[in-house]
Design a protein around this motif. Sequence first.
Motif: not given
Length: 174
Positions: A120-136
């Motif tokens: 249940i948590l993974f799709p939300f964590a996946r988005r956080v990772i994607a955004d963090a890498v993009r923001d880097a």
Amino acid sequence: MAEEGDVLTSLDNLNGANGHDTAPVAGLVTQYVKDLSVENPRAPESYQWQEQPQLDVQFNIGARKINDEFTEVELKITTAAKTSQGTAYLVELAYCGLVGMRNMNDDQRHAFSYAEAPRILFPFARRVIADAVRDAGYPPLLLDPIDFNGLYLQQLQQQRSQAEQLAGEPAGEA
């Protein structure tokens, strides 16, 4: 901040009763980023690198009992992009969910905490990772879906095999 009474009311709402239902019930009460670290150690030079980085992605699941009805499930994801020139970025995320469980035996609680809640948590964590890498400053990293239930069952089988092997070994030498 939610009061404990509010959280208990939320758990009551999960089973559709006023706490009188004896059927097993489990659900996610809330989810949150507990810790997020983004490192971009070789910027701005790393933006000029032509070599495709090698990605290393690590997962870890933990659960911490809060009380008889609530458990914090933590999905830790660490991803690093490295080339021969160095590390382009490193993202470490601890993404948590407060899980309410009632009328469940220990095996059911364990399975929900280590297989269903991470799913249940993974799709939300996946988005956080994607955004963090993009923001880097890099293209978003979209992690592949993970079969948490399959991994859970595989780990249980490995534990059983190890226990059987230990049970079959002699206790010592005479």
